[in-house]
Enzyme design. Structure first.
Site, PDB file in Angstrom:
ATOM      1  N   ARG A 144      17.301 -30.701  12.247  1.00 12.04           N
ATOM      2  CA  ARG A 144      15.952 -31.247  12.495  1.00 12.04           C
ATOM      3  C   ARG A 144      16.137 -32.693  12.936  1.00 12.04           C
ATOM      4  NH1 ARG A 144      10.734 -30.857   8.650  1.00 12.04           N
ATOM      5  NH2 ARG A 144      10.743 -28.816   9.654  1.00 12.04           N
TER       6      ARG A 144
ATOM      7  N   ARG B  74       9.909 -27.671   2.808  1.00 15.54           N
ATOM      8  CA  ARG B  74       9.972 -26.220   2.933  1.00 15.54           C
ATOM      9  C   ARG B  74      11.132 -25.738   3.782  1.00 15.54           C
ATOM     10  NH1 ARG B  74       5.207 -27.592   1.653  1.00 15.54           N
ATOM     11  NH2 ARG B  74       5.626 -29.258   3.094  1.00 15.54           N
ATOM     12  N   THR B  75      11.284 -26.342   4.959  1.00 16.76           N
ATOM     13  CA  THR B  75      12.284 -25.810   5.886  1.00 16.76           C
ATOM     14  C   THR B  75      13.677 -25.960   5.276  1.00 16.76           C
ATOM     15  OG1 THR B  75      10.842 -26.396   7.706  1.00 16.76           O
ATOM     16  CG2 THR B  75      13.125 -25.936   8.261  1.00 16.76           C
TER      17      THR B  75
ATOM     18  N   LYS C 262      25.695 -46.060  10.898  1.00 16.27           N
ATOM     19  CA  LYS C 262      26.741 -46.896  11.522  1.00 16.27           C
ATOM     20  C   LYS C 262      26.714 -46.763  13.040  1.00 16.27           C
ATOM     21  CE  LYS C 262      29.876 -46.044   7.630  1.00 16.27           C
ATOM     22  NZ  LYS C 262      31.133 -45.366   7.298  1.00 16.27           N
TER      23      LYS C 262
ATOM     24  N   HIS D 246       9.780 -25.342  16.946  1.00 14.25           N
ATOM     25  CA  HIS D 246      10.165 -25.069  15.551  1.00 14.25           C
ATOM     26  C   HIS D 246      10.195 -23.539  15.406  1.00 14.25           C
ATOM     27  CE1 HIS D 246      10.671 -25.420  11.340  1.00 14.25           C
ATOM     28  NE2 HIS D 246       9.641 -26.188  11.013  1.00 14.25           N
TER      29      HIS D 246
HETATM   30  C1  NCD Z   1       5.939 -28.550   9.960  1.00 15.70           C
HETATM   31  C2  NCD Z   1       6.904 -29.354  10.798  1.00 15.70           C
HETATM   32  O1  NCD Z   1       7.846 -29.965  10.255  1.00 15.70           O
HETATM   33  O2  NCD Z   1       6.745 -29.301  12.000  1.00 15.70           O
HETATM   34  N1  NCD Z   1       6.365 -28.400   8.634  1.00 15.70           N
HETATM   35  C3  NCD Z   1       7.118 -27.314   8.324  1.00 15.70           C
HETATM   36  O3  NCD Z   1       8.237 -27.174   8.789  1.00 15.70           O
HETATM   37  N2  NCD Z   1       6.560 -26.367   7.564  1.00 15.70           N
HETATM   38  C4  NCD Z   1       4.524 -28.977  10.080  1.00 15.70           C
HETATM   39  C5  NCD Z   1       4.160 -30.410   9.831  1.00 15.70           C
HETATM   40  O4  NCD Z   1       4.995 -31.248   9.480  1.00 15.70           O
HETATM   41  O5  NCD Z   1       2.967 -30.707   9.974  1.00 15.70           O
END
Ligand code: NCD
Length: 304
Positions: free
Chosen positions: A103, A53-54, A82, A131
């Site tokens: 991320r 999703r992100t 590397k 997040h």
């Molecule tokens: C979440 C995350 O990556 O923290 N997912 C997301 O970005 N919607 C929640 C999760 O992974 O449980």
């Protein structure tokens, strides 16, 4: 908000939140009006952890603003393999792009990386840390469904390792929500988050059983047990499968309870909840596009 790094929900004031959410609502009402807004913009995506999703909603958001993305791809296929450091990677990719989305599994990594770059950097999840863009779309969903006035919310599941929880709980202090935290004792909020909430004036009310508080809730925010963050698999097995809801559980809830989940779900929400009017988690995921469009537009100076 021009050129600001977005690292933590703690940096978002109530005014910032309203600005992003109002702008997202304008975009959602007429997305076509924003289609050429950033036609020369390239967004760099650096995902060192899995994402659906992100990553896809940032990609969609950038493209719907007329821009494009440059994606590092998987860690396996990048120079990280590397032995390249994160600081070097972000310094290189900032030269290719106008903004970065990162991320990474290490808590604090986004803050560290932001110190090496001049383009805006957005934290899309740093380990069990924060997040903040998930929080903005969560707040958008809450505002659309329950509103911010006189809000009572229950946040259930993995409160220890869940970064969406850490971000959301802090942001909810800006709207004076009553927050109830429901989890097994071993997965309660970390001390640092608890301290921050206390400093922000929020009372932390904790429960081990959902039914103690369910009838009072306007919103129930369910989260996945973060299996990948448990140092010890046996510790995970002890709590896996607890804290599940199904349509019957919700018989005790208010008729207009909103059920949310950042997704992906594993088994926390039974599929029979999907058919109820409570379920908002797919709409919540869809809201990621206008909210991230709004954030990118504001960060990149679209309001000027
Ligand atoms: C979440 C995350 O990556 O923290 N997912 C997301 O970005 N919607 C929640 C999760 O992974 O449980």
């Amino acid at each position: 908000m021009r050129h600001d790094h977005i690292i933590s929900a703690k940096q978002l004031s109530r005014a910032d939140i309203d600005t992003v959410l109002d702008h997202a609502a304008d975009i959602a009402a007429d997305p076509g009006a924003f289609a050429d807004r950033h036609s020369d913009t390239l967004l760099g995506l650096l995902f060192f952890e899995p994402s659906t999703r992100t990553k896809m909603s940032f990609t969609t958001a950038m493209k719907r603003l007329g821009g494009d993305i440059v994606d590092m791809g998987s860690v396996e296929s990048s120079s990280v393999k590397k032995g390249e450091s994160l600081a070097d990677t972000v310094r290189v990719v900032e030269g290719y792009t106008d903004a970065l989305v990162l991320r990474h599994p290490m808590e604090g990594s986004a803050k560290m990386a932001s110190e090496f770059v001049d383009v805006p950097l957005v934290n899309a999840g740093d380990g069990a840390g924060q997040h903040p863009t998930q929080t903005l779309l969560d707040l958008y969903t809450i505002r659309e469904n329950a509103g911010f006035d006189d809000l009572t919310i229950g946040i259930m599941g993995d409160l220890k390792y869940g970064r969406t929880v850490h971000s959301l709980a802090h942001a909810l202090t800006t709207v004076d929500a009553r927050q109830h935290f429901i989890s097994p004792e071993s997965l309660q909020l970390p001390r640092s988050v608890r301290y921050d909430l206390h400093e922000a004036g929020a009372g932390v009310r904790e429960h081990t059983e959902l039914d103690e508080i369910l009838p009072e809730l306007d919103v129930l925010y369910v989260t996945r047990i973060q299996a990948e963050r448990f140092p010890d698999e046996s510790e995970y097995r002890e709590v896996a499968g607890q804290y599940q809801i199904d349509a019957e559980t919700l018989d005790a809830a208010k008729d207009d309870l909103t059920v949310m989940h950042p997704l992906p779900r594993v088994d926390e929400i039974a599929h029979d909840v999907d058919e109820t009017t409570h379920a908002q988690y797919f709409q919540q995921a869809h809201n990621g596009v206008p909210v991230r469009m709004a954030l990118l537009d504001l960060m990149l100076g679209g309001d000027q």
